[in-house]
Write an enzyme that holds these catalytic residues in place. Structure first.
Site, PDB file in Angstrom:
ATOM      1  N   HIS A 276     -13.562 -28.484  12.339  1.00 31.57           N
ATOM      2  CA  HIS A 276     -15.040 -28.248  12.286  1.00 31.57           C
ATOM      3  C   HIS A 276     -15.701 -27.243  13.221  1.00 31.57           C
ATOM      4  CE1 HIS A 276     -19.488 -30.490  13.170  1.00 31.57           C
ATOM      5  NE2 HIS A 276     -18.605 -30.960  11.834  1.00 31.57           N
ATOM      6  N   GLU A 331     -14.459 -35.873   7.609  1.00 35.58           N
ATOM      7  CA  GLU A 331     -14.233 -35.829   6.222  1.00 35.58           C
ATOM      8  C   GLU A 331     -12.864 -36.758   5.733  1.00 35.58           C
ATOM      9  OE1 GLU A 331     -15.971 -35.849   4.371  1.00 35.58           O
ATOM     10  OE2 GLU A 331     -17.073 -34.096   4.864  1.00 35.58           O
TER      11      GLU A 331
HETATM   12  N1  ACO Z   1      -6.420 -25.584   8.204  1.00 36.49           N
HETATM   13  C1  ACO Z   1      -5.830 -24.395   8.983  1.00 36.49           C
HETATM   14  N2  ACO Z   1      -6.109 -23.178  10.300  1.00 36.49           N
HETATM   15  C2  ACO Z   1      -7.834 -24.141  10.243  1.00 36.49           C
HETATM   16  C3  ACO Z   1      -8.584 -25.367   9.917  1.00 36.49           C
HETATM   17  C4  ACO Z   1      -7.895 -26.091   9.223  1.00 36.49           C
HETATM   18  N3  ACO Z   1      -8.393 -27.011   8.572  1.00 36.49           N
HETATM   19  N4  ACO Z   1      -9.701 -25.063  10.814  1.00 36.49           N
HETATM   20  C5  ACO Z   1      -9.632 -24.281  10.915  1.00 36.49           C
HETATM   21  N5  ACO Z   1      -8.095 -23.182  11.533  1.00 36.49           N
HETATM   22  C6  ACO Z   1      -8.035 -22.237  12.084  1.00 36.49           C
HETATM   23  C7  ACO Z   1      -8.849 -20.595  11.434  1.00 36.49           C
HETATM   24  O1  ACO Z   1      -7.270 -21.131  10.158  1.00 36.49           O
HETATM   25  C8  ACO Z   1      -8.921 -19.802  12.163  1.00 36.49           C
HETATM   26  O2  ACO Z   1      -7.818 -19.630  12.425  1.00 36.49           O
HETATM   27  P1  ACO Z   1      -7.205 -18.135  12.474  1.00 36.49           P
HETATM   28  O3  ACO Z   1      -8.169 -17.285  14.177  1.00 36.49           O
HETATM   29  O4  ACO Z   1      -5.790 -17.693  12.867  1.00 36.49           O
HETATM   30  O5  ACO Z   1      -7.881 -17.069  11.714  1.00 36.49           O
HETATM   31  C9  ACO Z   1      -9.588 -20.406  12.910  1.00 36.49           C
HETATM   32  O6  ACO Z   1      -8.692 -21.954  13.148  1.00 36.49           O
HETATM   33  C10 ACO Z   1     -10.706 -20.831  13.222  1.00 36.49           C
HETATM   34  O7  ACO Z   1     -11.148 -20.872  11.897  1.00 36.49           O
HETATM   35  P2  ACO Z   1     -12.791 -21.326  10.941  1.00 36.49           P
HETATM   36  O8  ACO Z   1     -12.601 -21.495   9.465  1.00 36.49           O
HETATM   37  O9  ACO Z   1     -13.127 -20.033  11.273  1.00 36.49           O
HETATM   38  O10 ACO Z   1     -13.061 -21.984  11.649  1.00 36.49           O
HETATM   39  P3  ACO Z   1     -15.337 -22.835  11.040  1.00 36.49           P
HETATM   40  O11 ACO Z   1     -15.833 -22.795  12.744  1.00 36.49           O
HETATM   41  O12 ACO Z   1     -15.686 -21.909  11.196  1.00 36.49           O
HETATM   42  O13 ACO Z   1     -14.316 -23.090  10.202  1.00 36.49           O
HETATM   43  C11 ACO Z   1     -14.145 -25.576   9.047  1.00 36.49           C
HETATM   44  C12 ACO Z   1     -15.336 -25.133  10.504  1.00 36.49           C
HETATM   45  C13 ACO Z   1     -14.571 -24.318   7.864  1.00 36.49           C
HETATM   46  C14 ACO Z   1     -14.700 -26.400   8.561  1.00 36.49           C
HETATM   47  C15 ACO Z   1     -12.645 -25.149   8.943  1.00 36.49           C
HETATM   48  O14 ACO Z   1     -12.202 -25.708  10.272  1.00 36.49           O
HETATM   49  C16 ACO Z   1     -12.650 -25.752   7.812  1.00 36.49           C
HETATM   50  O15 ACO Z   1     -12.721 -25.042   7.187  1.00 36.49           O
HETATM   51  N6  ACO Z   1     -11.804 -27.048   8.061  1.00 36.49           N
HETATM   52  C17 ACO Z   1     -11.243 -27.958   6.707  1.00 36.49           C
HETATM   53  C18 ACO Z   1     -12.592 -28.069   5.841  1.00 36.49           C
HETATM   54  C19 ACO Z   1     -12.833 -29.093   6.542  1.00 36.49           C
HETATM   55  O16 ACO Z   1     -12.709 -30.486   6.415  1.00 36.49           O
HETATM   56  N7  ACO Z   1     -14.106 -29.380   5.547  1.00 36.49           N
HETATM   57  C20 ACO Z   1     -15.096 -30.293   6.240  1.00 36.49           C
HETATM   58  C21 ACO Z   1     -15.906 -30.157   7.834  1.00 36.49           C
HETATM   59  S1  ACO Z   1     -16.589 -31.561   8.764  1.00 36.49           S
HETATM   60  C22 ACO Z   1     -17.978 -31.211   7.369  1.00 36.49           C
HETATM   61  O17 ACO Z   1     -18.558 -31.242   6.638  1.00 36.49           O
HETATM   62  C23 ACO Z   1     -18.960 -32.712   7.258  1.00 36.49           C
END
Ligand code: ACO
Length: 394
Positions: A276, A331
């Site tokens: 998140h 989610e």
């Molecule tokens: N799966 C795998 N790796 C992840 C995940 C995940 N679900 N979430 C974060 N990471 C990792 C990224 O790969 C990244 O790793 P790195 O630094 O080695 O490259 C690091 O954690 C940071 O990730 P970001 O995507 O930059 O973090 P951000 O805070 O921008 O993203 C997000 C948040 C978009 C929700 C992300 O966690 C994600 O895509 N999750 C999966 C989709 C999801 O479940 N969305 C629902 C969110 S809740 C809502 O919207 C109500």
């Protein structure tokens, strides 16, 4: 027209312009730029508090877990709009007005339900003409009508006639009744009501910000909600629960989870339902919905797999990404509840929109009382001022 279009359109190409701000640019170049507005405070709000570091979510000061235990969506919506926690507060499902029904009948069968909901709100706005500033009555009316409109569209696309709402039911119960043509199991209605409560509000997320921007221009509530639905439609905002369902189908059984998760992370895929932008702790909404899902008899088998897979995913994240706290998000268990009450996956995002109507309405009312146009600056990174090349006769 882009710079490269200009270059191909001219016979004698000008030198590539320097990407610097003109000398008289109004934007001071030293002002900080935050991509995605991350960390920027763009509003003051008393509606909700998302405490990401400690995994807390408060609506007008009340913790989300307690609101799910002690509240109903009608009561929570009223709390968000007025700040009052009232026993008598209730929202009954409203009848879909004829102009909206006519418009829904004209939509192609393949219309995405999110587009159908946005269209329904737009037609409602054309019909009701809500004026600025938005009011609690407007928010109430729109929130009470939206589930009926979405249910009507779902029946129409399945070749069925819409049914009138049973107004003795809750909003969530009335939504299920209008989808299925019969009163719902009370446990299902209560589970969906809990989902509506946890989805009602979440700070200045993209759709709520969109809603506030539109209201800040003194535009009306229906326009603001149409914009918010448009923002929520994007897969980065409102699309995850349907993907959680297909992900668990793909994993199949908990024994396959470890290998599946390691391979997915190695490929750079995102595991849906985890991580998140704000929370660095277990999402309190996920905890509240997990409790709800545990009470749903039909979900026992699915939940057993989901809980085991969750344990594996959290352990593997802890090992492979020790510097980043990645926990379960709302989610993951929203998928269980929405599937458990029988919704098809393409209704998951618009059902999230139905829940968020309360928060959008509350932010719209709050933004209007601040009455300040939202208009940030952009840092200019285009070419410096230059002469328009002469292209000969016009
Ligand atoms: N799966 C795998 N790796 C992840 C995940 C995940 N679900 N979430 C974060 N990471 C990792 C990224 O790969 C990244 O790793 P790195 O630094 O080695 O490259 C690091 O954690 C940071 O990730 P970001 O995507 O930059 O973090 P951000 O805070 O921008 O993203 C997000 C948040 C978009 C929700 C992300 O966690 C994600 O895509 N999750 C999966 C989709 C999801 O479940 N969305 C629902 C969110 S809740 C809502 O919207 C109500």
């Amino acid at each position: 027209m882009t710079t490269s279009n200009i270059e191909t359109a001219t016979s004698s190409q000008p030198e590539a312009p320097a990407a610097v701000a003109p000398a008289d640019a109004k934007v001071a170049p030293e002002r900080p730029y935050s991509p995605g507005l991350e960390g920027v405070i763009a509003a003051e709000t008393a509606v909700g508090f998302v405490d990401g570091a400690n995994g807390r979510l408060l609506y007008r000061g009340y913790p989300i877990g307690q609101l799910v235990e002690k509240g109903t969506y009608g009561r929570v919506a009223e709390l968000l709009w007025t700040g009052e926690w009232r026993k008598s507060a209730r929202l009954a499902p409203a009848v879909v007005p004829d102009p909206v029904l006519c418009a829904l009948r004209e939509l192609p069968m393949h219309t995405h339900p999110m587009d159908a909901l946005r269209t329904a709100v737009s037609v409602w706005g054309a019909w009701r003409r809500p004026h600025w500033p938005p009011t609690v009555d407007q928010a109430r009316e729109l929130t009470a009508f939206a589930p009926s409109a979405l249910a009507a569209f779902h029946r129409l696309r399945n070749g069925l006639e819409p049914v009138k709402p049973n107004q003795k039911l809750s909003l969530a119960g009335g939504f299920l009744q209008q989808l299925n043509g019969k009163d719902p199991d009370p446990a299902d209605a209560r589970a969906l009501d809990a989902y509506f409560i946890v989805g009602a509000e979440h700070g200045l997320n993209a759709s709520t910000f969109t809603c506030r921007v539109i209201i800040s221009t003194r535009s009306d509530l229906a326009s603001a909600i149409c914009g918010a639905i448009g923002a929520l439609k994007g897969p980065l905002h409102g699309g995850a629960p349907a993907e959680v369902v297909s992900q668990l189908h793909e994993i199949g059984s908990p024994e396959n989870a470890e290998q599946w998760v390691r391979e997915a992370i190695a490929r750079g895929d995102k595991i849906m339902g985890f991580g998140h932008r704000v929370y660095r702790a277990y999402d309190p909404r996920a905890a509240a919905l997990r409790k709800v899902a545990e009470g749903m008899a039909d979900m026992a088998e699915w939940l057993d797999i989901a809980v085991k897979v969750e344990d594996v995913v959290l352990r593997v994240f802890g090992e492979l990404k020790p510097d980043r706290v990645i926990k379960t998000n709302v989610e993951y268990y929203a998928a269980a509840v929405l599937q458990g009450v029988g919704l098809p996956p393409d209704l998951f995002p618009p059902t999230f929109a139905l829940a968020r109507m309360a928060g959008w309405g509350a932010h719209a009312i709050e933004q209007a009382s601040a009455d300040k146009l939202i208009r940030p600056d952009a840092r200019y990174v285009g070419p410096a001022e230059m002469e328009v090349p002469s292209l000969g006769s016009r």
